[in-house]
Write an enzyme that holds these catalytic residues in place. Structure first.
Site, PDB file in Angstrom:
ATOM      1  N   SER A 153       0.839  -1.195   0.000  1.00  0.00           N
ATOM      2  CA  SER A 153       0.000   0.000   0.000  1.00  0.00           C
ATOM      3  C   SER A 153       0.879   1.252   0.000  1.00  0.00           C
ATOM      4  O   SER A 153       1.769   1.383  -0.844  1.00  0.00           O
ATOM      5  CB  SER A 153      -0.917  -0.055   1.230  1.00  0.00           C
ATOM      6  OG  SER A 153      -1.902   0.927   1.175  1.00  0.00           O
ATOM      7  N   ASP A 319      -8.972  -6.425  -4.425  1.00  0.00           N
ATOM      8  CA  ASP A 319      -8.580  -5.121  -3.874  1.00  0.00           C
ATOM      9  C   ASP A 319      -9.089  -4.035  -4.816  1.00  0.00           C
ATOM     10  O   ASP A 319      -8.586  -3.876  -5.924  1.00  0.00           O
ATOM     11  CB  ASP A 319      -7.053  -5.070  -3.750  1.00  0.00           C
ATOM     12  CG  ASP A 319      -6.545  -3.774  -3.131  1.00  0.00           C
ATOM     13  OD1 ASP A 319      -7.345  -2.836  -2.943  1.00  0.00           O
ATOM     14  OD2 ASP A 319      -5.335  -3.712  -2.835  1.00  0.00           O
ATOM     15  N   HIS A 352      -8.193  -5.064  -0.051  1.00  0.00           N
ATOM     16  CA  HIS A 352      -6.890  -4.430   0.185  1.00  0.00           C
ATOM     17  C   HIS A 352      -6.200  -5.004   1.433  1.00  0.00           C
ATOM     18  O   HIS A 352      -4.977  -5.111   1.485  1.00  0.00           O
ATOM     19  CB  HIS A 352      -7.087  -2.918   0.330  1.00  0.00           C
ATOM     20  CG  HIS A 352      -5.806  -2.145   0.405  1.00  0.00           C
ATOM     21  ND1 HIS A 352      -4.829  -2.230  -0.572  1.00  0.00           N
ATOM     22  CD2 HIS A 352      -5.331  -1.268   1.328  1.00  0.00           C
ATOM     23  CE1 HIS A 352      -3.817  -1.442  -0.235  1.00  0.00           C
ATOM     24  NE2 HIS A 352      -4.091  -0.848   0.911  1.00  0.00           N
TER      25      HIS A 352
END
Lengths: 390, 191
Positions: A153, A319, A352
Site C-alpha cells: 500500500s 482489492d 486491500h
C-alpha cells in the site's frame, strides 16, 4: 503459517542532527526515528531488508513486547525464523516514518521554535521525505546496498520511490497492493476522512493537545470510511451479511441494528484511542501527493527510467482500493524499461487488507521471491549471466 | 527436461524472449544461462509462478485470454508460444498478438492430423494418445488443428514461415510432418 516468532523485541531510537530538507521547501531541523531490527546483519552488510509501513502501522513489524499480550508486530505473520521473510537469512529493519504518532518525530513532539507541541504546524511530509530519512538511517547501519525494500500500500509507494531515487542502493524492490498514484476516488476517500477530523469541534485547528482533548469523533469516522475501503464486498457479506446485533429490529435510527455497524464502530473506537488526528491528516496527504510520473509529464515509463533494481509487484484480485490494474501500470512501466520484474496477481477474497493477512498463495509468492534473493546473496556470480554464453 | 532442444535451438543467442505460458520456466532458464538470452515468462498457474520465481526467472502472472496489451509492439526478438495456442479461445487473436509483440514467433501445438489420431477418428472415436491424453469431454485443447491448418492460418494473417517441422518422441520430423508427427512447430515473422 510455518516458522517461529522473532520473540520479544525492543525498539531503538536514532537521533539525526542534520536538518532534513522537505519537498514542501520546509526543513526539519533535527529528528528522531524509532526503529526495530530482527535477524543479524552479515559481515558484508548485504542481507538487509527495509520494511516500509502503511497508514496506521509503525516500526513494530514483527515479534512481541515482553509482558504485553497481543503485542505482535503488524507483519508478524510474514517475518521471523523460517517464515517467508526469514530472519535466519535476512536482517530486517522496521522504521517509523516522520509525522507518525508511534515515536518518530511527529506532531505530538515539541517544536523547538515554539517550545510547544507541533500540532497542525508539523511540516507536511511526503513519501520522498520519508525515503530520504530512511536512507540516512540505512547509512547509519553502514549498509551501502539493501538486499530489498519491501512495502504494501503506502509502504509499496516508499519501496517504489527507493527504486526511483536511490537506484544503486537496493537490489530488489517489492511493492505490494500499491499504485503509481492515487485515483480521484482514492483522494476522495481521504478527503472525507480528513473532513471528519477537521470538523470535529475537539480538533481546534490541530492544536487540540493544548486543550486537553482528542478529536475522537472525527478519528472514528475517518477509520470507519477507511475500513470499508480495505475490505471487499464479498468478505463483508461473508463476515457480516445482514446479520442483526440483537434478536429483532429495534426500529431505531441511531442505535446499532446490524453487525456491520457494530464492527465499524468498534474499529473506530479502537483506532481513536491510539491514533493521532494530525498524523492521520499528514499520512493521507502523503498518499495523495505521491505521483512519480508527474515530474515526467505524466509518463510513468520515463519515471522508471532511473530504476535499476529487480522488482516483485503483487496485487490482489478483490482489492478495489489499489486494484490489480494499478499494479499492472507499474509492471508495464518496468517492462518498457526492460527491467527485471515478476508480477503476481493473487486470487484472494479479502480486498486491500489481504496484504497484511496470512494467505498461503500470497506468502508462497513472497517466500519464493525471498528464497531467490537469498540464493543470489550466497552465489552473487551465478546470477550475472546476462549477455554471457556459458 | 521439460522443453524440446529442437525448439530451444530455434532461438538465436542473445535474444530478448517472451515465453507465453512458460510453465515452470525451465526453457527460459536454459536460454538465459546457456544462450545469453534475457526476458520474461507469462504464466497463469500459481504453482508454476512460484517455480519460476525460485529459479530467478522473471514471470508475469496473466491470463493469455486477456491479451498482451502490457507489452509494446515489437519489444521482443522472440515470442514463444509452446503448447498453449490449442488451449486458447481466441487462438487467432493471440497469434496476431504474438506477431505484434515479437519480431519472430515460435509456436508449437499438438498436430491432430498425426496418423494415430486419423486412425482413431476413422474408427469413429476422438483420439486419445500420449500427445493428446484427454477425453473429448474434459480436454483443455479447445482448438484442434493440424500442421497443415496452421500454414493456412499463417497465410491468412500475413505471417511468413521461416521454418517448420514436426516433433515425434523428441525427434525432428521434416518428411510428411502432417502425417508423421504428434507435435507441429512453426517459426515465423510478419510479412
Amino acid at each position: 503459517m510455518t516458522g517461529r516468532s522473532v520473540g520479544d523485541v525492543s525498539p531503538q531510537s536514532f537521533h539525526f542532527d542534520e536538518p532534513l530538507p522537505l519537498r514542501s521547501g520546509a526543513s526539519l531541523p533535527a529528528y528522531d526515528l524509532m526503529v526495530e531490527t530482527y535477524g543479524q546483519l552479515n559481515a558484508e552488510r548485504s542481507n538487509a531488508v527495509l520494511v516500509c509501513h502503511a497508514l496506521n502501522a509503525s516500526h513494530h513489524v514483527a515479534g512481541t513486547y515482553a509482558g504485553q499480550a497481543r503485542s505482535e508486530g503488524w507483519w508478524d505473520n510474514l517475518i521471523g525464523p523460517g517464515k517467508a521473510l526469514d530472519t535466519d537469512k535476512f536482517f530486517v529493519i522496521g522504521v517509523n516514518n516522520l509525522g507518525s504518532c508511534f515515536g518518530s518525530t511527529g506532531p505530538m513532539h515539541v517544536n523547538p521554535a515554539t517550545g510547544k507541541a507541533w500540532g497542525a504546524d508539523f511540516p507536511v511530509v511526503t513519501v520522498q521525505d520519508w525515503v530520504d530519512a530512511q536512507a540516512r538511517l540505512v547509512e547509519r547501519f553502514g549498509i551501502l546496498k539493501l538486499a530489498a525494500v519491501l512495502g504494501g500500500s503506502l509502504g509499496g509507494m516508499q519501496a517504489l520511490d527507493w527504486a526511483l531515487r536511490y537506484p544503486e542502493r537496493l537490489s530488489h524492490c517489492i511493492a505490494i497492493a500499491t499504485a503509481p498514484n492515487l485515483s480521484a476516488q482514492n483522494i476522495a476517500f481521504n478527503e472525507v476522512a480528513r473532513r471528519a477530523i477537521v470538523t470535529d469541534p475537539d480538533f481546534h485547528g490541530g492544536h487540540f493537545y493544548e486543550h486537553g482533548v482528542v478529536p475522537k469523533r472525527g478519528l472514528r469516522v475517518a477509520r470507519m470510511i477507511g475500513h470499508i475501503t480495505y475490505l471487499s464486498d464479498d468478505v463483508m457479506a461473508e463476515k457480516f451479511g445482514r446479520e442483526l446485533k440483537g434478536s429483532a429490529l429495534g426500529y431505531s435510527t441511531q442505535e446499532i441494528e446490524f453487525q456491520i455497524e457494530s464492527y465499524l464502530r468498534y474499529q473506530g473506537d479502537k483506532f481513536s484511542d491510539y491514533f493521532d488526528a494530525n498524523t492521520y491528516l499528514l499520512i493521507t496527504r502523503a498518499l495523495d501527493y505521491f505521483d512519480p510520473a508527474a515530474e515526467h509529464g505524466g509518463d510513468l515509463t520515463r519515471a522508471f527510467g532511473s530504476a535499476r533494481a529487480k522488482f516483485l509487484v503483487a496485487s490482489f484480485t478483490t482489492d478495489w482500493r489499489f486494484s490489480p490494474a494499478r499494479s499492472r501500470e507499474i509492471v508495464k512501466a518496468l517492462l518498457d524499461n526492460r527491467l527485471d520484474v515478476s508480477y503476481a496477481e493473487i486470487d484472494a477474497p479479502h480486498g486491500h487488507d489481504a496484504f497484511l493477512l496470512d494467505d498461503p498463495r500470497y506468502h508462497g509468492v513472497l517466500r519464493a521471491y525471498f528464497e531467490r534473493i537469498a540464493t543470489e546473496l550466497e552465489r552473487p556470480a551465478a546470477v550475472q549471466f546476462k549477455g554471457m554464453a556459458i | 527436461m521439460s522443453f524440446d532442444p529442437a525448439i530451444a535451438a530455434l532461438v538465436p543467442p542473445g535474444s530478448r524472449v517472451l515465453d507465453l505460458g512458460c510453465g515452470t520456466g525451465e526453457l527460459l532458464e536454459h536460454l538465459i544461462k546457456h544462450k545469453g538470452c534475457s526476458g520474461y515468462g507469462v504464466e497463469l498457474d500459481d504453482a508454476n509462478l512460484l517455480a519460476c520465481m525460485k529459479r530467478g526467472v522473471s514471470v508475469i502472472q496473466r491470463n493469455l485470454e486477456e491479451g498482451l496489451a502490457i507489452f509494446e509492439d515489437q519489444s521482443f526478438d522472440v515470442v514463444l508460444q509452446l503448447e498453449t495456442l490449442q488451449n486458447l479461445r481466441n487462438a487467432e487473436a493471440m497469434l496476431k498478438e504474438t506477431a505484434r509483440v515479437g519480431k519472430m514467433g515460435i509456436v508449437s501445438f499438438p498436430n491432430f492430423a498425426h496418423w494415430p489420431n486419423r486412425l482413431q477418428v476413422l474408427f469413429g472415436r476422438m483420439p486419445v494418445t500420449r500427445a493428446l491424453p484427454y477425453e473429448w469431454y474434459d480436454t483443455p485443447n479447445i482448438r484442434v488443428g493440424t500442421y497443415a491448418d496452421f500454414g493456412v492460418l499463417a497465410r491468412k494473417n500475413r505471417l511468413k514461415i521461416l521454418d517448420s517441422f514436426g516433433l515425434q518422441n523428441g525427434e525432428v520430423v521434416r518428411s510428411r510432418p502432417n502425417l508423421m508427427a504428434s507435435v507441429a512447430v512453426f517459426k515465423f515473422e510478419r510479412e
